[in-house]
Design a protein around this motif. Structure first.
Motif, PDB file in Angstrom:
ATOM      1  N   TYR A   7       0.868  -1.356  -0.200  1.00 43.99           N
ATOM      2  CA  TYR A   7       0.002   0.013   0.001  1.00 43.99           C
ATOM      3  C   TYR A   7       0.896   1.319   0.191  1.00 43.99           C
ATOM      4  CZ  TYR A   7      -3.487   3.363   1.751  1.00 43.99           C
ATOM      5  OH  TYR A   7      -4.242   4.450   1.843  1.00 43.99           O
ATOM      6  N   SER A  58      -4.190   6.974  -3.064  1.00 43.47           N
ATOM      7  CA  SER A  58      -3.474   5.701  -2.549  1.00 43.47           C
ATOM      8  C   SER A  58      -3.434   4.703  -3.627  1.00 43.47           C
ATOM      9  CB  SER A  58      -4.362   4.912  -1.149  1.00 43.47           C
ATOM     10  OG  SER A  58      -5.646   4.736  -1.810  1.00 43.47           O
ATOM     11  N   LEU A 116      -2.534   0.441  -4.201  1.00 47.28           N
ATOM     12  CA  LEU A 116      -2.935  -0.734  -3.750  1.00 47.28           C
ATOM     13  C   LEU A 116      -2.595  -1.936  -4.526  1.00 47.28           C
ATOM     14  CD1 LEU A 116      -3.801  -2.315  -1.077  1.00 47.28           C
ATOM     15  CD2 LEU A 116      -5.979  -2.432  -2.032  1.00 47.28           C
ATOM     16  N   GLN A 158      -6.370  -8.191   1.776  1.00 50.08           N
ATOM     17  CA  GLN A 158      -7.506  -7.280   1.423  1.00 50.08           C
ATOM     18  C   GLN A 158      -8.811  -8.385   1.005  1.00 50.08           C
ATOM     19  OE1 GLN A 158      -7.273  -3.979   1.326  1.00 50.08           O
ATOM     20  NE2 GLN A 158      -5.485  -4.457   2.410  1.00 50.08           N
TER      21      GLN A 158
END
Length: 156
Positions: free
Chosen positions: A64, A77, A79, A86
């Motif tokens: 992340y 952000s 990811l 997740q």
């Protein structure tokens, strides 16, 4: 008739109380938006935003990355896809279409010249729009279009 008026009055006051309650909730809730993109290109993305746009790292770990604008007013952000930490909703990678970002800057011509010197490919050349924008566009490593703009009054 009195009963009908009473029922209507109760409905109106209930709706008014409900609306007032919702308004109070909206006033009390502090909210901040952070857009996120699921991508395998975390390292390339980090370098692109830091080296070309002056973003900084707010937080990062092995899956992340949270970046902030130079003035710390906004964050974005990134990811890694299919990460075991997740849930399925946050597993699939972005497919490079259907999203754009707008970066509002004070001096768009200066940013344009800086990015040209860095050899960042310009996807839409700098231009004035009749509604007041002066802008140009680039693309990040994930295929996200980035519109860099300075706003002014239409015709000015």
């Amino acid at each position: 008739m009195k009963r009908l008026i009473l029922v209507i009055g109760m409905l109106i006051s209930s709706v008014g109380a409900y609306s007032q309650t919702n308004l109070n909730i909206k006033k009390k809730v502090k909210m901040k938006l952070n857009a996120g993109i699921i991508t395998k290109k975390i390292a390339e993305t980090k370098a692109f935003y830091i080296d070309n746009l002056g973003f900084g790292v707010t937080f990062e770990n092995e899956f992340y990355l949270l970046l902030h604008t130079p003035n710390h007013e906004a964050e974005i952000s990134f990811l890694l896809p299919n990460h075991p930490s997740q849930q399925p909703l946050f597993q699939q990678p972005f497919q490079g279409q259907g999203i754009y970002l707008t970066l509002e800057v004070e001096h768009v011509d200066e940013v344009f010249q800086q990015l040209k010197k860095k050899r960042v490919p310009i996807k839409i050349d700098i231009r004035n729009e009749p509604w007041g924008d002066r802008h140009f566009a680039i693309e990040d490593p994930n295929g996200v279009g980035i519109d860099i703009v300075s706003y002014s009054a239409p015709g000015g």
